[in-house]
Design an enzyme around this catalytic site. Structure first.
Site, mmCIF file in Angstrom:
data_model
loop_
_atom_site.group_PDB
_atom_site.id
_atom_site.type_symbol
_atom_site.label_atom_id
_atom_site.label_comp_id
_atom_site.label_asym_id
_atom_site.label_seq_id
_atom_site.Cartn_x
_atom_site.Cartn_y
_atom_site.Cartn_z
ATOM 1 N N GLU A 204 -2.185 10.468 -1.326
ATOM 2 C CA GLU A 204 -3.023 10.635 0.140
ATOM 3 C C GLU A 204 -2.929 12.228 0.492
ATOM 4 O OE1 GLU A 204 -2.068 7.480 2.870
ATOM 5 O OE2 GLU A 204 -2.953 5.762 1.354
ATOM 6 N N GLU A 325 -3.341 1.610 -4.242
ATOM 7 C CA GLU A 325 -3.149 0.807 -3.056
ATOM 8 C C GLU A 325 -3.923 -0.019 -2.478
ATOM 9 O OE1 GLU A 325 -0.894 2.994 -0.308
ATOM 10 O OE2 GLU A 325 -0.022 4.521 -1.733
HETATM 11 O O1 AHR Z 1 1.888 1.542 1.381
HETATM 12 C C1 AHR Z 1 2.021 1.957 2.417
HETATM 13 C C2 AHR Z 1 1.712 3.278 2.828
HETATM 14 O O2 AHR Z 1 0.245 3.369 2.915
HETATM 15 C C3 AHR Z 1 1.706 4.309 1.618
HETATM 16 O O3 AHR Z 1 2.878 5.065 1.682
HETATM 17 C C4 AHR Z 1 0.749 5.097 1.892
HETATM 18 O O4 AHR Z 1 0.324 5.757 0.748
HETATM 19 C C5 AHR Z 1 -0.312 4.533 2.785
HETATM 20 O O5 AHR Z 1 -0.984 5.086 3.647
#
Ligand code: AHR
Length: 518
Positions: A204, A325
């Site tokens: 990110e 994610e």
């Molecule tokens: O999964 C929780 C958070 O969500 C992670 O650390 C980040 O990559 C995303 O914003």
């Protein structure tokens, strides 16, 4: 008039199951549907990696969840929570991403090697500013992967790290012997190299990883990637670039434009896509559930759109799209976070249905994706396991993955229910030889579907099914009642070469059939 307590009987079958009581106030109707599978219209192999996972140093995912330490009274295997290892091994975890998330861009791997007692105490800046003793580091992570049969995926630090730090981590892990770093690894207990294949180049970067623009990150990526090459007999490193949040066009265009067609293109490009909601996990309403389910068609179109944005820069499709994610992210309950750690949420029947819908999207888009990692493995967001003291509970999302497992390695095939709608049946199907597998998700709380499944050009000879279901969207497995929700056999019948089965309201069903050509 349908009674609340409903018994489903499949025609021609002795098997019977009793559906659990639907949520008070809802009465279910039954709709008949025909579903056709097209074995000759193949999509791609469903890579097992589409069922991968993510564990971050966040809340009680690692410390207290997966890792309790060797001196803990909680049953453990050299510090790993025994029950978690057993459940995860049984589930099968193709790839495990670690140590973040946002945490990755503030993690310095040298702090997690060497004698545990001498490791520094560091502050977890992103997730509550508590201190960690770094007792879970590189060796412990690789050890966990070996125990559960997962390929390790290291998310490297770009935001607060330097190319040399990530390059040295790779040498430490993968150089066979004879360099100072590989000898240090040997002294720390691993003469054999770890041969880590998957390397994330930051996380990110548009946010917690450094607040960069896409073209600024491209410059960073080119620089880092230059120093991350194949080492010894280790596999060619698979370098993963940070992709957009959801379907952000600007990030992807700026990143790939900023790559200037350089040779060091990423092997993987990882988007993040969460299915958020405004309500706490166990307080969902029908409306909120529908709103969350409606994110899955968005996920599917985001995958298609992001692929189409990459294609002009990557006509040979060498860059693999990933969703590293994803999952449900409900409104946190402060008291629960206090007791169980940051981003802890209950996983309900509704979450299990949502998770299965996500898996169906990935199966259907198997030709566009190389890896997907649910967030996260234990005690955080859409978790497989919830722990408290020595208790460890499998969640409905664990069972969604379990029910999807037969699709791993199968060739995805088309059906006449092609895309996710969020409110109608969600399906994906795969084939291998004479075995056809279907995952069918009923997202309706007030409607069951009697499904007649036909396989075009084939007759079904025999079939069996298992399902996870509960009429209450907020039902969940608790520490007191851990087995409320578990998959069970579902009655099926085979009539005239077709399978007939009834999908209960809010259910995830895995159907496996043997077919012969007509
Ligand atoms: O999964 C929780 C958070 O969500 C992670 O650390 C980040 O990559 C995303 O914003």
């Amino acid at each position: 008039m349908l009674s609340n307590r409903r018994t489903f009987l499949a025609a021609g079958s002795a098997a019977v199951f009793t559906a659990l009581t639907p949520r008070k106030g809802f009465s279910a109707t039954t709709t008949s549907r025909k579903l056709e599978l097209f074995p000759d219209e193949t999509i791609a192999t469903i890579r097992p990696e589409l069922h991968s996972h993510f564990a971050e140093h966040l809340g009680s995912c690692v410390y207290g969840g997966l890792w309790v330490g060797p001196s803990s009274p909680i049953p453990n295997m050299n510090g790993y929570r025994k029950s978690a290892v057993e459940y995860l091994k049984a589930l099968g975890v193709p790839v495990l991403r670690w140590p973040g998330g946002c945490f990755a861009d503030d993690y310095h791997w040298r702090e997690g090697i060497g004698p545990a007692a001498q490791r520094p105490k560091t502050v977890n800046m992103h997730w509550g500013q508590y201190t960690e003793d770094n007792s879970f580091g590189t060796h412990e992570f690789v050890g966990l992967c070996r125990l559960i049969g997962a390929e390790p995926y290291f998310a490297g630090n770009v935001g607060s790290g330097a190319p040399s730090e990530l390059r040295n981590w790779m040498e430490y892990c993968n150089y066979p012997a004879g360099s100072t770093l590989s000898e240090e690894r040997a002294r720390n207990g691993s003469p054999e190299p770890f041969n880590v294949k998957y390397w994330g180049v930051g996380n990110e970067l548009w946010g917690c990883g450094g607040n960069l623009t896409g073209d600024e990150y491209a410059t960073q990526f080119r620089n880092f990637a230059t120093f991350l090459s194949k080492i010894g007999n280790a596999p060619q490193p698979f370098l993963i670039a940070c992709g957009p949040s959801k379907d952000n066009t600007e990030w992807t265009q700026d990143f790939f434009t900023g790559m200037h067609g350089k040779r060091k293109m990423p092997d993987g490009y990882a988007m993040h896509f969460y299915s958020n909601s405004k309500l706490p996990a166990t307080k969902f309403t029908v409306e909120e559930m529908a709103a969350q389910f409606s994110t899955f068609p968005q996920l599917e179109s985001a995958i298609l759109h992001q692929r189409s944005l990459i294609d002009p820069f990557d006509p040979q499709k060498k860059v693999g799209l990933m969703v590293d994610e994803w999952g449900v992210w409900d409104r946190m309950v402060p008291d629960e976070e206090k007791s169980h750690g940051r981003l802890w949420q209950q996983i309900t029947m509704r979450a299990g249905v949502a998770t299965a819908m996500g898996l169906n999207v990935f199966h259907r888009q198997a030709d566009k994706l190389v890896m997907c990692n649910i967030a996260q493995m234990v005690n955080v967001l859409d978790s497989m396991l919830l722990t408290s003291g020595d208790k460890c509970v499998r969640t409905p999302s664990y069972y969604a993955f379990e029910l999807a497992k037969p699709l791993r390695g199968k060739t995805a095939i088309k059906t006449d229910a092609t895309a996710e709608t969020g409110s109608d049946l969600s399906v994906s199907a795969g084939i291998e030889g004479e075995n056809v597998v279907l995952m069918a998700v009923n997202p309706k709380h007030d409607e069951s579907f009697t499904l007649r499944c036909a396989v075009k050009g084939y007759s079904v000879k025999s079939a069996k099914a298992r399902a996870l279901f509960h009429g209450d969207m907020n039902a969940c497995n608790t520490f007191e009642a851990p087995d409320t929700l578990m998959p069970r056999d579902l009655a099926v019948s085979v009539n005239n070469g077709e399978v007939v089965l009834t999908l209960p309201p809010l259910s995830v069903t895995s159907l496996s059939g043997n077919i012969v050509k007509d």
